[in-house]
Scaffold this motif. Sequence first.
Motif, short mmCIF file in Angstrom:
data_model
loop_
_atom_site.label_atom_id
_atom_site.label_comp_id
_atom_site.label_asym_id
_atom_site.label_seq_id
_atom_site.Cartn_x
_atom_site.Cartn_y
_atom_site.Cartn_z
N LYS A 102 -4.68 35.10 0.89
CA LYS A 102 -5.67 35.06 1.96
C LYS A 102 -7.05 35.41 1.41
O LYS A 102 -7.23 36.39 0.70
N ASN A 103 -8.01 34.60 1.76
CA ASN A 103 -9.38 34.82 1.30
C ASN A 103 -10.03 35.96 2.10
O ASN A 103 -9.68 36.21 3.25
N THR A 117 -14.01 27.58 0.76
CA THR A 117 -12.99 28.02 1.72
C THR A 117 -11.66 27.29 1.50
O THR A 117 -10.65 27.66 2.10
N GLN A 118 -11.67 26.27 0.66
CA GLN A 118 -10.42 25.57 0.34
C GLN A 118 -9.63 26.28 -0.75
O GLN A 118 -8.47 25.98 -0.98
N GLU A 143 -7.79 29.59 -2.61
CA GLU A 143 -6.92 30.64 -2.09
C GLU A 143 -7.09 31.91 -2.92
O GLU A 143 -7.23 31.85 -4.14
N LEU A 159 -14.88 27.48 9.63
CA LEU A 159 -14.20 27.50 8.32
C LEU A 159 -13.84 28.92 7.91
O LEU A 159 -12.73 29.18 7.43
N GLN A 208 -10.97 30.25 10.07
CA GLN A 208 -9.68 29.57 9.82
C GLN A 208 -9.04 29.93 8.50
O GLN A 208 -7.83 29.90 8.37
N HIS A 209 -9.86 30.23 7.49
CA HIS A 209 -9.33 30.31 6.13
C HIS A 209 -9.31 31.69 5.51
O HIS A 209 -9.09 31.81 4.30
N GLY A 210 -9.52 32.74 6.29
CA GLY A 210 -9.48 34.06 5.66
C GLY A 210 -9.81 35.18 6.63
O GLY A 210 -9.94 34.99 7.83
#
Length: 180
Positions: A6-7, A72-73, A75, A94, A97-99
């Motif tokens: 997780k970012n 954000t793509q 990991e 973004l 959603q990503h971290g």
Amino acid sequence: MNNQNKNIYLVGLMGSGKTTVGKLLSKHLRRPFYDTDHEIVRRTGVTIPMIFEVEGEAGFRKREEQIIAELTQLEGVVLATGGGAILSAVNRELLKQHGTVVYLRGTVDELWQRTRHDRNRPLLQTQDPKARLRELYAQRDPLYREVADVIIDTGRQNVNVLVHHLVQYLNAKTVSAPIE
């Protein structure tokens, strides 16, 4: 996605400590660190004030959006965003959603003390930079809060203590709403 992948995204106004905290946090967690402003400078070969001068703030924000879409793509990274990155609804989505989004919050006075001699801040090159910082805070604080999973007051606390508390929170991750 497990917690290792997780970012962690750091948001906040200029001078809030995103880069300093991000570097220390990434070292502590043994994760790669990125800074959107540094990535833009590295890729363009020119300073942020130069980009503002040639392309305006809109041109800079477009570049920032491209970098955030790309980073954000990844990991398992720690990413310090530019202070205005959250102005873009695309960026806010973004990041959410990503971290895990960490809002490093300082008071206008604290941020002013940290940025007042820095000529690399195009938005503060005005007649009354402290008033401008106050305006930016009023405009952006609600957006930072909107995306934040956790809010940390940077205040005068030692950066090592701040990172220690942040790591504890990230390891526990039992809180479902922003904490203050």
